[in-house]
Design a protein around this motif. Structure first.
Motif, PDB file in Angstrom:
ATOM      1  N   LYS A 103      -2.841   2.027  -5.895  1.00 26.52           N
ATOM      2  CA  LYS A 103      -1.873   2.382  -4.859  1.00 26.52           C
ATOM      3  C   LYS A 103      -1.243   1.137  -4.241  1.00 26.52           C
ATOM      4  O   LYS A 103      -0.552   1.231  -3.239  1.00 26.52           O
ATOM      5  N   ASP A 140       0.831  -1.203   0.000  1.00 30.22           N
ATOM      6  CA  ASP A 140       0.000   0.000   0.000  1.00 30.22           C
ATOM      7  C   ASP A 140       0.862   1.248   0.000  1.00 30.22           C
ATOM      8  O   ASP A 140       1.867   1.335   0.702  1.00 30.22           O
ATOM      9  N   HIS A 141       0.463   2.223  -0.805  1.00 29.75           N
ATOM     10  CA  HIS A 141       1.119   3.525  -0.896  1.00 29.75           C
ATOM     11  C   HIS A 141       0.057   4.608  -0.818  1.00 29.75           C
ATOM     12  O   HIS A 141      -1.132   4.342  -0.959  1.00 29.75           O
ATOM     13  N   ASP A 142       0.509   5.838  -0.640  1.00 31.85           N
ATOM     14  CA  ASP A 142      -0.422   6.965  -0.603  1.00 31.85           C
ATOM     15  C   ASP A 142      -0.859   7.391  -2.001  1.00 31.85           C
ATOM     16  O   ASP A 142      -1.819   8.122  -2.162  1.00 31.85           O
ATOM     17  N   ASP A 147       2.319   5.054  -8.578  1.00 33.50           N
ATOM     18  CA  ASP A 147       3.761   5.260  -8.769  1.00 33.50           C
ATOM     19  C   ASP A 147       4.027   6.479  -9.646  1.00 33.50           C
ATOM     20  O   ASP A 147       3.706   6.494 -10.836  1.00 33.50           O
TER      21      ASP A 147
END
Length: 160
Positions: free
Chosen positions: A69, A17-19, A22
């Motif tokens: 995300k 998980d990312h905010d 990419d």
């Protein structure tokens, strides 16, 4: 070639998980939805041009975790090259398989995301409708637009 159900489970090891999606893959211009970076777009289009010399290409889609995300630095970029089965001779098919094999391990631009070209032979329009309906997110490379945004919104990529 991979079946759709195999596509859904493949790559689960490439999820984090990312905010945001990419930023090395996607770029924004103004307040519009993100589009593929110029470098990666040109790279894919060069490869599609090579494929077009073999057989007519109907559509080129990106699907998978890189549209959301939920990705890692090494998450593959799944590039679906969709071709009408009626247009593919045995010799053309062999050339297409050689193309995918020769591009194994190529990275998308200056990222660590390996390009995974998937040649999909369409038997009829129902197959593409099913793919579009059941795939969580789809980016149309040829039109440079989102056909379907994954449930994890991408708009916040503009906050960079």
């Amino acid at each position: 070639m991979i079946t759709f159900s195999a596509f859904l489970t493949e790559g689960e090891e490439h999820i984090a998980d990312h905010d945001t999606i990419d930023k090395n893959v996607w770029m924004t211009i103004g307040s519009k939805e993100p589009i593929l970076s110029d470098e990666i777009y040109k790279q894919i289009m060069m490869d599609v041009s090579y494929i077009q010399d073999i057989v007519m290409v109907d559509r080129v889609y990106i699907a998978g975790n890189l549209l959301s995300k939920h990705w890692l630095d090494n998450t593959p970029m799944d590039v679906y090259v969709i071709i009408s089965k009626d247009n593919v001779t045995p010799i053309a098919y062999e050339k297409l398989m050689k193309f995918t094999k020769s591009h194994e391990g190529d990275f998308a631009g200056h990222t660590r995301h390996p390009l995974k070209y998937r040649i999909e032979l369409l038997e009829d329009d129902d197959a593409i409708e099913k793919f579009e309906k059941t795939t969580p997110g789809i980016y149309d490379v040829l039109k440079q637009k989102w056909l379907k945004v994954p449930s994890s919104p991408t708009q916040d990529v503009a906050d960079r």
